[in-house]
Scaffold this motif. Structure first.
Motif, mmCIF file in Angstrom:
data_model
loop_
_atom_site.group_PDB
_atom_site.id
_atom_site.type_symbol
_atom_site.label_atom_id
_atom_site.label_comp_id
_atom_site.label_asym_id
_atom_site.label_seq_id
_atom_site.Cartn_x
_atom_site.Cartn_y
_atom_site.Cartn_z
ATOM 1 N N ARG C 164 0.774 -1.203 -0.071
ATOM 2 C CA ARG C 164 -0.122 0.026 -0.019
ATOM 3 C C ARG C 164 0.961 1.270 -0.071
ATOM 4 O O ARG C 164 0.717 2.215 -0.685
ATOM 5 C CB ARG C 164 -1.064 -0.033 1.184
ATOM 6 C CG ARG C 164 -2.271 -0.712 1.146
ATOM 7 C CD ARG C 164 -3.119 -0.321 0.115
ATOM 8 N NE ARG C 164 -3.583 1.118 0.462
ATOM 9 C CZ ARG C 164 -3.552 1.879 -0.560
ATOM 10 N NH1 ARG C 164 -3.206 1.811 -1.767
ATOM 11 N NH2 ARG C 164 -4.146 3.283 -0.213
ATOM 12 N N ILE C 165 1.939 1.220 0.939
ATOM 13 C CA ILE C 165 2.847 2.314 0.922
ATOM 14 C C ILE C 165 3.256 2.659 -0.430
ATOM 15 O O ILE C 165 3.564 3.623 -0.772
ATOM 16 C CB ILE C 165 3.742 2.319 2.129
ATOM 17 C CG1 ILE C 165 3.031 2.222 3.472
ATOM 18 C CG2 ILE C 165 4.988 3.199 1.988
ATOM 19 C CD1 ILE C 165 3.993 2.008 4.763
ATOM 20 N N LEU C 166 4.045 1.494 -1.029
ATOM 21 C CA LEU C 166 4.765 1.634 -2.201
ATOM 22 C C LEU C 166 3.643 2.314 -3.373
ATOM 23 O O LEU C 166 4.120 3.195 -4.043
ATOM 24 C CB LEU C 166 5.147 0.375 -2.616
ATOM 25 C CG LEU C 166 5.988 0.291 -4.052
ATOM 26 C CD1 LEU C 166 7.310 1.376 -4.067
ATOM 27 C CD2 LEU C 166 6.325 -1.114 -4.477
ATOM 28 N N ALA C 167 2.405 1.613 -3.345
ATOM 29 C CA ALA C 167 1.576 2.205 -4.311
ATOM 30 C C ALA C 167 1.426 3.733 -4.222
ATOM 31 O O ALA C 167 1.497 4.452 -5.238
ATOM 32 C CB ALA C 167 0.036 1.389 -4.245
ATOM 33 N N GLU C 168 1.020 4.094 -3.000
ATOM 34 C CA GLU C 168 0.563 5.479 -2.979
ATOM 35 C C GLU C 168 1.901 6.183 -2.883
ATOM 36 O O GLU C 168 1.852 7.566 -3.365
ATOM 37 C CB GLU C 168 0.021 5.921 -1.352
ATOM 38 C CG GLU C 168 -1.150 5.530 -1.400
ATOM 39 C CD GLU C 168 -2.315 6.011 -2.200
ATOM 40 O OE1 GLU C 168 -2.135 7.135 -2.487
ATOM 41 O OE2 GLU C 168 -3.215 5.177 -2.652
ATOM 42 N N ALA C 169 3.133 5.891 -2.712
ATOM 43 C CA ALA C 169 4.483 6.702 -2.710
ATOM 44 C C ALA C 169 4.551 7.026 -4.227
ATOM 45 O O ALA C 169 5.116 7.831 -4.914
ATOM 46 C CB ALA C 169 5.679 5.817 -2.182
ATOM 47 N N GLU C 170 4.392 6.168 -5.145
ATOM 48 C CA GLU C 170 4.646 5.896 -6.643
ATOM 49 C C GLU C 170 3.531 6.859 -7.331
ATOM 50 O O GLU C 170 4.005 7.725 -8.029
ATOM 51 C CB GLU C 170 4.285 4.488 -7.354
ATOM 52 C CG GLU C 170 5.473 3.761 -7.016
ATOM 53 C CD GLU C 170 5.404 2.156 -7.416
ATOM 54 O OE1 GLU C 170 4.378 1.837 -7.551
ATOM 55 O OE2 GLU C 170 6.352 1.321 -7.752
ATOM 56 N N GLN C 171 2.491 6.933 -6.668
ATOM 57 C CA GLN C 171 1.464 7.984 -7.153
ATOM 58 C C GLN C 171 1.963 9.379 -6.766
ATOM 59 O O GLN C 171 1.633 10.358 -7.418
ATOM 60 C CB GLN C 171 -0.088 7.604 -6.468
ATOM 61 C CG GLN C 171 -0.657 6.764 -7.509
ATOM 62 C CD GLN C 171 -0.800 6.916 -8.956
ATOM 63 O OE1 GLN C 171 -0.036 6.610 -9.852
ATOM 64 N NE2 GLN C 171 -1.760 7.785 -9.251
ATOM 65 N N ALA C 172 2.390 9.494 -5.532
ATOM 66 C CA ALA C 172 2.791 10.952 -5.131
ATOM 67 C C ALA C 172 3.757 11.255 -6.057
ATOM 68 O O ALA C 172 3.718 12.601 -6.368
ATOM 69 C CB ALA C 172 3.370 10.660 -3.650
ATOM 70 N N VAL C 173 4.824 10.500 -6.499
ATOM 71 C CA VAL C 173 5.594 10.956 -7.584
ATOM 72 C C VAL C 173 5.183 11.224 -8.763
ATOM 73 O O VAL C 173 5.252 12.319 -9.442
ATOM 74 C CB VAL C 173 6.764 9.833 -7.650
ATOM 75 C CG1 VAL C 173 7.829 10.495 -8.591
ATOM 76 C CG2 VAL C 173 7.481 9.730 -6.255
#
Lengths: 258, 258, 258, 258, 258, 258
Positions: C164-173
């Motif tokens: 979940r964290i990775l998915a949102e971090a990628e979207q943040a970028v």
């Protein structure tokens, strides 16, 4: 008893009766609300700022009439652009004056953290945003959302309007993280209760909210002397200048209860 | 009838009676105001933020007691730091909650354009400034002015206090271009009418203003459902978590009129 | 040797050992980190601000214990709301005090230009945003992104959480143009290295970042006297008032290396 | 040749000739400047915002006359409050419209970093500050300084006025770190060259600056099509609404050179 | 006649002739525009700020050459990062200096309310955003939009570039509510007229806009003495320090008409 | 061991030895600090931004030398304007880069709430203010105070300088409510301890603070991978462009302890 004047700053009395009914239904028990509009034929709404300019002068005249001759406790300039509010306060003496955006935003920023304003047209946004900044609520603004409707469409097919408002209110909550919704036009009246029930966040109505805010201002003015300060921007118009602002007796829809 | 609870979030009941008298004198006719303080001996005031932290927990307990058992219409956390207002709103259910800075600033930014806040000590400013920003009124802040008095000095020699307040209020208007003055401590109560009369601009009192604002919030909550939104930061504490926040029955000074 | 106390401001010691391990793994070689939690049973996390209020008082007591009896070089109040940081600084004497948001944001705004904060619930945002503004980093905030997870879920299925964290971090970028990511809860510990490796931007961890920032503050305090200023908002609590803030000896997980 | 209309939005032609002379002296060689005022007797100046409201409607009518019948290249609404500029732009078609504050501030923020605006009365500040914010120059505002003079005093004893302006301009530089000075009223005309020579920083004149800015806007409109955008707030008034805004033929002082 | 120097602050003269043609086509009739680039081989563009640093020194030398030896009326540092504009103004004496972002943004914020800047790469945004803030237009910024093209790609396939620009301009209007578009690189020249015609809002060109703004600054400097203030940040470099900034005679493309 | 390079970005080595001594005295035990200046004769200080432009290119060359050939852990561009920090970060690879304003402000905004920056000349303020805004600390800025001294005067009569600094620091606290003071020039080194002892608030030194901040950045980069993000504005200069930035071997004062 608190006597309040709602001014529809337009050259039609078409909205006076329905807004009057709405106001009397929503007011505090001891409030009496008269509704008026400008005499003579004129703009039917103020979507364009040039129309706002046209009605600004007569509106000042109505403010003088309301404050000096009728001694209302409060007046509301009934357009979400809050037109000529500075000037009205200069003229209002002991009478409180407010307007829809001011009333709505103070409430919305208190019952929630982030609000969305539902406007009819994209065109309205820059001036309204200027007011959001002026009142201090820029950091509480989640978004403006556009209904793609004109003022004169809001009441022509109420069910369709309500559906549009509900759809955008839901998006405001879901997509913009708004936790309150403001209806950005007085003619969006009559919908807030139902939309609020369905969307589940406070939906602040542009007729009811300034009415209640006006009652509040009238009360704190009468009870505590917290009236428009005269030491700064609201320095009152002196008599030698007031002559340029003729009193205007408006078309009047009187509260039947008084 | 609107039932309001004023919480002195301190471990002394010394201010309950005088603040209660002031509140009842200033309230709307149909308002009943009970005043309470925290049970047990504790901080006598909250000048230091660490003291504010100490009373935060019990204050939450009083909020629960007020909302769940007593069903007050509104509660006011009576310190100008507006302590734990977020938490209180999570717990308050249908009860409105406000606090002095919030109430004062909404009024001051409406009756004037620029206000000055009169604080006791320079030490108070950063946290209070944080609240001015939070509520949106940073651009309406003319200045903080320091009385160089502690909370417990305000009522010990009222004439001297009033003189200090008047002097700084006059400077706020003359030097800082304030057109409204806010008294930045609830214990500065009892002075606003006289200072206002002399300085000639609205002087917003930290006891009366949040009282009237609380009445307003209670009214719009009851009449229009405009209560604290539950869709964002004020998501209510769920039952499984509420157990960590025991109800606290406060020391109570009941409005004799009810 | 720098002695640091990490305070889990909750009424459970469940996180003390794993956070202690994480801290000791991540600390500078000459740092010793004790971890503690509040004595007695209490809130297991602080997602609601009312829970934060409940633990604020005991946390002040732990700060006094740490500063006056144990003479730690620094303490960290281990919750991303940075609860009661002002009060803690009033009490801390020569001991540095910091908290996760402060530590993370100073780093994130230096290694990148725009950061995104990954929170568990939408509900956390308003108070956290208030802190972003307070610390000065509002213009460096690309977005808040919501994991839709509660505090107690983060460590229950670590692989799912990391995903979940990775998915949102990628979207943040990708979507928000963040060039740094901040994990907005201390219980999101243990994931940053892997997510950082995959997403390719700095991922600032809410346990490690304030630890390193605390070491930094302790060092500049000891070496240059750059300690919390006592001339403004952090005026220390005087002895006559400190009596209202009883020392609290916490449940303690001591660094085995000291 | 660029044809520009300066509108004195007041009900007196007393300033038309002297401002016309000033404008023609200061304009580009191929510019022709007509000056007009409102027909009929009306406010002599707009110090009070209520007076501004009174002239807003007729000013819209003059804008229509100027744009539709006279096809001026640009019009200037000659009051430092920049009254009804939004509305004027809705109506102006291909004609550029600007106003003194807009013109002055764009120049002042370019030739210097921090400017001070010299106003006649403290009363003018809030509305003018609102415009400073709207145009984007709040962070370039060093101060407002008050001359304690009314509009009708500026030209009655020019030497005294110049002395007052010089004194405040010097203070603006010395005490407020302004590196440019803006004269915040069109009737402060005729002084800038001498004050500028003495104070040593650019002194931006409220007549000349908007004139030159209007020439600039007219040129980039004609040469590159960079005219008022119609896609947002300046959506043009449609014909069906324009009927509410009757054309107004102003009292006219024609540039003798055309 | 107004003599303007456009400086391509790069170590290639490849763009001098095409930009010169564009400038002369777009300039006022009595403007003569020479175009120059830096002597010696150097960076071909300034996409990276480190390249900007490399050319900053020689650019200062060209400014001295232009101001002291050639006595141009105005110079433009032709890169949308507005590189070393502060330093250039210190050195420029009576010569006006401006740069693309400054010129474009003053125009965009006047003809519209919200503008979008079309940049080549995401990488450009932080420094450009810093300039948007510096000039005061942060609240007028609707968005940055990324073309995903490098400087050296813009002119290699003009039709493809124009298509990309048009696509993003349309999105800026539709999705970001921009009512003006700014081309955020000087090498995006040659496209604005066609894109503007198609998208229907002002498209401000990074070559033409600063040219016209430079003419404007030169005119108000010559006619009214409104030149760079020397009382603050633009304090001129004194002779004893100017020796560290050797004059640089650039590669020069002279306006054939002079 | 942490290897740090302090770059005096000037064409004189006169300050290298004294600043080197200061740095080594103030550094962490395991830090080695080399000090360098630019080869060849050049500006002796950077008070004028045009001088800053002149040294920007060579400074980039030194950064490349430090990062690519010498593999320092961190570099500091030793001027309070933080010159060319963006460009340096593009070039620095795994090496941390910081500069005095960045280091000082992060510390000052943490140990206090409001800081005052003591500059030599009024002329420095606009560019420094731009950096205060960029880093996010505008709301923590109490004031700039002007010592009315040039860079080359600071060390010529140390007692007089210290007296001036102390006087302004005291005024910053008393009149501007600063609770921390920042020395706004690296050549104000050597005074902070004594002034701090006398004024009683943290006095942040422009040599020591960035040194300690650089150590911190180096540590978190090495230990946690929290290095300059490459996903946004700090996209690294690619090899094909790096050729325009020749390596520069500086004049070097090596830490004798390594």
């Amino acid at each position: 008893m608190t006597r309040i004047l709602w001014i529809n700053p337009v050259g039609t009395s078409a909205y006076d009766a329905p807004i009057g009914e709405e106001l009397r239904r929503e007011a505090a028990p001891d409030t009496r609300v008269d509704v008026c509009s400008l005499p003579g034929v004129g703009p039917q709404h103020l979507e364009w700022n040039a129309l706002e300019a046209v009605v600004a002068g007569p509106t000042m005249g109505v403010i003088r009439w309301a404050a000096e001759q009728q001694r209302y406790d409060a007046a509301i300039i009934g357009c979400f652009y809050d037109p000529a509010l500075r000037g009205a306060r200069e003229l209002a003496g002991a009478m409180a004056v407010t307007a829809p955006a001011e009333g709505c935003l103070h409430i919305a920023a208190t019952v929630g953290d982030q609000f969305s304003i539902l406007v009819g047209r994209k065109k309205w946004i820059p001036e309204m945003h200027e007011n959001v900044v002026k009142y201090g609520f820029a950091n509480h603004l989640a978004s403006f959302r556009v209904l793609d409707m004109s003022v004169d469409e809001f009441q022509s097919d109420p069910q369709a309007t309500q559906k549009r408002i509900l759809a955008e209110a839901e998006q405001a909550v879901a997509a913009d993280r708004a936790d309150a919704v403001v209806l950005g036009c007085t003619i969006e009246f009559g919908f807030y209760r139902e939309v609020q029930a369905q969307v589940g966040v406070p939906v602040i109505d542009a007729v009811t909210a300034p009415l209640r805010f006006a009652e509040f201002l009238a009360a704190i003015g009468a009870d505590h002397g917290w009236r428009t300060s005269r030491a700064g921007g609201y320095d009152p118009v002196p008599p030698r200048e007031a002559k340029w602002i003729p009193l205007v007796a408006p078309v009047l829809d009187i509260d039947p209860r008084q």
